[in-house]
Write a protein that holds these residues in place. Structure first.
Motif, PDB file in Angstrom:
ATOM      1  N   ALA A 123      36.469 -37.393 -31.152  1.00 25.56           N
ATOM      2  CA  ALA A 123      36.002 -38.630 -30.524  1.00 25.56           C
ATOM      3  C   ALA A 123      36.940 -39.180 -29.467  1.00 25.56           C
ATOM      4  O   ALA A 123      36.522 -39.984 -28.628  1.00 25.56           O
ATOM      5  CB  ALA A 123      35.753 -39.689 -31.593  1.00 25.56           C
ATOM      6  N   ALA A 124      38.208 -38.793 -29.482  1.00 27.66           N
ATOM      7  CA  ALA A 124      39.154 -39.304 -28.483  1.00 27.66           C
ATOM      8  C   ALA A 124      39.302 -38.357 -27.301  1.00 27.66           C
ATOM      9  O   ALA A 124      40.101 -38.608 -26.401  1.00 27.66           O
ATOM     10  CB  ALA A 124      40.518 -39.561 -29.124  1.00 27.66           C
ATOM     11  N   GLY A 125      38.533 -37.272 -27.299  1.00 25.90           N
ATOM     12  CA  GLY A 125      38.575 -36.324 -26.192  1.00 25.90           C
ATOM     13  C   GLY A 125      37.715 -36.776 -25.034  1.00 25.90           C
ATOM     14  O   GLY A 125      37.075 -37.837 -25.065  1.00 25.90           O
ATOM     15  N   GLY A 155      33.934 -42.704 -35.177  1.00 25.77           N
ATOM     16  CA  GLY A 155      34.640 -41.602 -34.551  1.00 25.77           C
ATOM     17  C   GLY A 155      35.522 -40.863 -35.532  1.00 25.77           C
ATOM     18  O   GLY A 155      36.016 -41.444 -36.505  1.00 25.77           O
ATOM     19  N   ILE A 156      35.723 -39.588 -35.286  1.00 30.39           N
ATOM     20  CA  ILE A 156      36.644 -38.761 -36.065  1.00 30.39           C
ATOM     21  C   ILE A 156      37.659 -38.188 -35.093  1.00 30.39           C
ATOM     22  O   ILE A 156      37.301 -37.576 -34.087  1.00 30.39           O
ATOM     23  CB  ILE A 156      35.908 -37.630 -36.799  1.00 30.39           C
ATOM     24  CG1 ILE A 156      34.852 -38.198 -37.746  1.00 30.39           C
ATOM     25  CG2 ILE A 156      36.895 -36.761 -37.591  1.00 30.39           C
ATOM     26  CD1 ILE A 156      33.971 -37.146 -38.403  1.00 30.39           C
ATOM     27  N   ALA A 157      38.944 -38.415 -35.385  1.00 30.71           N
ATOM     28  CA  ALA A 157      40.017 -37.948 -34.507  1.00 30.71           C
ATOM     29  C   ALA A 157      41.201 -37.519 -35.368  1.00 30.71           C
ATOM     30  O   ALA A 157      41.127 -37.539 -36.599  1.00 30.71           O
ATOM     31  CB  ALA A 157      40.411 -39.042 -33.517  1.00 30.71           C
ATOM     32  N   GLY A 158      42.322 -37.144 -34.706  1.00 34.75           N
ATOM     33  CA  GLY A 158      43.401 -36.498 -35.445  1.00 34.75           C
ATOM     34  C   GLY A 158      44.740 -37.201 -35.466  1.00 34.75           C
ATOM     35  O   GLY A 158      45.750 -36.588 -35.831  1.00 34.75           O
ATOM     36  N   SER A 159      44.792 -38.483 -35.078  1.00 36.21           N
ATOM     37  CA  SER A 159      46.058 -39.218 -35.170  1.00 36.21           C
ATOM     38  C   SER A 159      45.757 -40.709 -35.277  1.00 36.21           C
ATOM     39  O   SER A 159      44.684 -41.174 -34.861  1.00 36.21           O
ATOM     40  CB  SER A 159      46.933 -38.961 -33.945  1.00 36.21           C
ATOM     41  OG  SER A 159      46.426 -39.620 -32.799  1.00 36.21           O
ATOM     42  N   GLN A 160      46.726 -41.461 -35.781  1.00 30.19           N
ATOM     43  CA  GLN A 160      46.523 -42.903 -35.912  1.00 30.19           C
ATOM     44  C   GLN A 160      46.433 -43.569 -34.552  1.00 30.19           C
ATOM     45  O   GLN A 160      45.669 -44.524 -34.367  1.00 30.19           O
ATOM     46  CB  GLN A 160      47.667 -43.523 -36.718  1.00 30.19           C
ATOM     47  CG  GLN A 160      47.443 -44.992 -37.074  1.00 30.19           C
ATOM     48  CD  GLN A 160      46.152 -45.226 -37.853  1.00 30.19           C
ATOM     49  OE1 GLN A 160      45.871 -44.523 -38.828  1.00 30.19           O
ATOM     50  NE2 GLN A 160      45.357 -46.204 -37.419  1.00 30.19           N
ATOM     51  N   ASP A 161      47.190 -43.075 -33.582  1.00 28.93           N
ATOM     52  CA  ASP A 161      47.103 -43.634 -32.235  1.00 28.93           C
ATOM     53  C   ASP A 161      45.687 -43.493 -31.674  1.00 28.93           C
ATOM     54  O   ASP A 161      45.171 -44.409 -31.021  1.00 28.93           O
ATOM     55  CB  ASP A 161      48.093 -42.939 -31.294  1.00 28.93           C
ATOM     56  CG  ASP A 161      49.532 -43.357 -31.552  1.00 28.93           C
ATOM     57  OD1 ASP A 161      49.737 -44.371 -32.250  1.00 28.93           O
ATOM     58  OD2 ASP A 161      50.447 -42.663 -31.062  1.00 28.93           O
ATOM     59  N   LYS A 162      45.070 -42.346 -31.917  1.00 29.73           N
ATOM     60  CA  LYS A 162      43.707 -42.131 -31.436  1.00 29.73           C
ATOM     61  C   LYS A 162      42.710 -43.004 -32.192  1.00 29.73           C
ATOM     62  O   LYS A 162      41.749 -43.525 -31.594  1.00 29.73           O
ATOM     63  CB  LYS A 162      43.334 -40.657 -31.550  1.00 29.73           C
ATOM     64  CG  LYS A 162      44.098 -39.764 -30.574  1.00 29.73           C
ATOM     65  CD  LYS A 162      43.693 -38.308 -30.694  1.00 29.73           C
ATOM     66  CE  LYS A 162      44.426 -37.457 -29.658  1.00 29.73           C
ATOM     67  NZ  LYS A 162      44.060 -36.029 -29.736  1.00 29.73           N
TER      68      LYS A 162
END
Length: 342
Positions: free
Chosen positions: A156-158, A177-184
């Motif tokens: 989702a952050a791409g 959204g599904i992403a891979g870091s807390q920042d994202k």
């Protein structure tokens, strides 16, 4: 002043598993003389994209694989340095599918002029270019989100996923959204207005995901495949729509992708799964570009760009996509313009 030689990046090997620097060669070439209706183009920015990994394999697909010891091609923003076409002049900014190279010679009909007054030129490689159009058509034509429905977006952050989520919000959906870091995760919620976001790397991902979708899943825009998508698909509602855009989890898997049998889920929910490529919508690009441009100018869409500087860092930028190091669109800045006033 234009040099006599330039460098291009060629595919040296067909990677097994995750690509490495050794799979790319930098080759020096002479700048050729342009012919009738041709342009000499200086690369300003180039795009690195996940779909390129598929083209590194020697297999049948919707587009031919890259050839070994030939230049890799992709989206490029360039400045016209010399022109033998009445339609372009020195200093014009253009975009097209061109070689990963510091300079290109192209037929004038193969590129499109970019108006720098509309938006920053880099948007033509991102939100106002192929990635924005991919989000637009995949979500609206296949996903068809309705007011109050739940739309889930992986990756989702791409570049694509971030636009998908925002368009879904414009249509009145509840967006997760599904992403891979807390920042994202923070970016999706605080900057883009997602209703919820979940980190798939967390140990309690499945539990957290279920809490984020109290009403199940009506539309799933899938950029990643793999175990993440398995978890989402098991939560789809009746008449759900699953949009297959990418499968990054499998791109570097030499063993092939194996997962659970999901046919029963689609049968029992009367749901649909459909894949697509952007070329399916080539006839309607103008409509999509107009809507995206309008929403951007109205402040209804936001975008991020991760820009790596230096042509020599292009492979590094590409490899970073598989580590999720980018937020939004990943670009490489190759050079500043010589003649254009941006």
């Amino acid at each position: 002043m234009t040099p006599n030689t330039y460098k291009e990046i060629q595919l040296a090997n067909r990677p097994e598993g995750t690509p490495t620097d050794s799979d790319f060669n930098f080759v020096e070439k002479d700048i050729p003389t342009i012919g009738t209706n041709e342009l000499l183009l200086k690369t300003l920015y180039l795009s690195v994209d996940l779909y390129m990994r598929g083209r590194m394999k020697d297999q049948k697909s919707y587009v031919a694989p890259f050839e070994l010891n030939k230049a890799i091609t992709g989206g490029v923003l360039a400045e016209v340095i010399e022109s033998n076409s009445d339609d372009f002049k020195q200093g014009d900014i253009v975009t097209g599918t061109l070689d990963w190279a510091q300079y290109n010679v192209a037929d004038a009909k193969s590129v499109q002029k970019v108006d720098p007054s509309i938006a920053p030129i880099t948007t033509r490689l991102g939100i106002l270019g192929l990635t924005g159009l991919t989000a637009y058509f995949g979500l609206l034509d296949i996903g068809k989100p309705q007011q109050g429905e739940t739309v889930v977006v992986s990756g989702a952050a791409g570049a694509v996923g971030s636009v998908v989520g925002q368009i879904a919000k414009l249509k009145g959906a509840h967006v997760v959204g599904i992403a891979g870091s807390q920042d994202k995760i923070d970016y999706l919620i605080n900057e883009l207005g997602f209703d919820a976001a979940v980190n798939y790397k967390d140990d309690n991902f499945k539990e957290a995901f279920k809490k984020a979708i109290p009403n199940g899943v009506d539309v799933y825009f899938d950029n990643v495949g793999g175990e993440v998508s398995d978890a989402v698909i098991f939560e789809i509602n009746r008449n759900a729509r699953v949009v297959l855009c990418g499968a990054i989890s499998a791109y570097n898997n030499p063993e092939g992708d194996i997962g659970p049998r999901i046919q029963w889920k689609f049968i029992t929910t009367s749901s649909m799964m459909k894949g697509f490529t952007l070329g399916d919508y080539a006839h309607d690009f103008k409509t999509g570009a107009q809507d995206l441009g309008k929403w951007l100018q109205e402040g209804k869409l936001k975008y991020e760009e991760t820009i790596v500087e230096g042509f020599e860092k292009t492979p590094e930028a590409f490899l970073g996509l598989f580590e999720g190091s980018n937020l939004g669109k990943q670009l490489v800045k190759v050079a500043d313009p010589e003649f254009a006033k941006l």
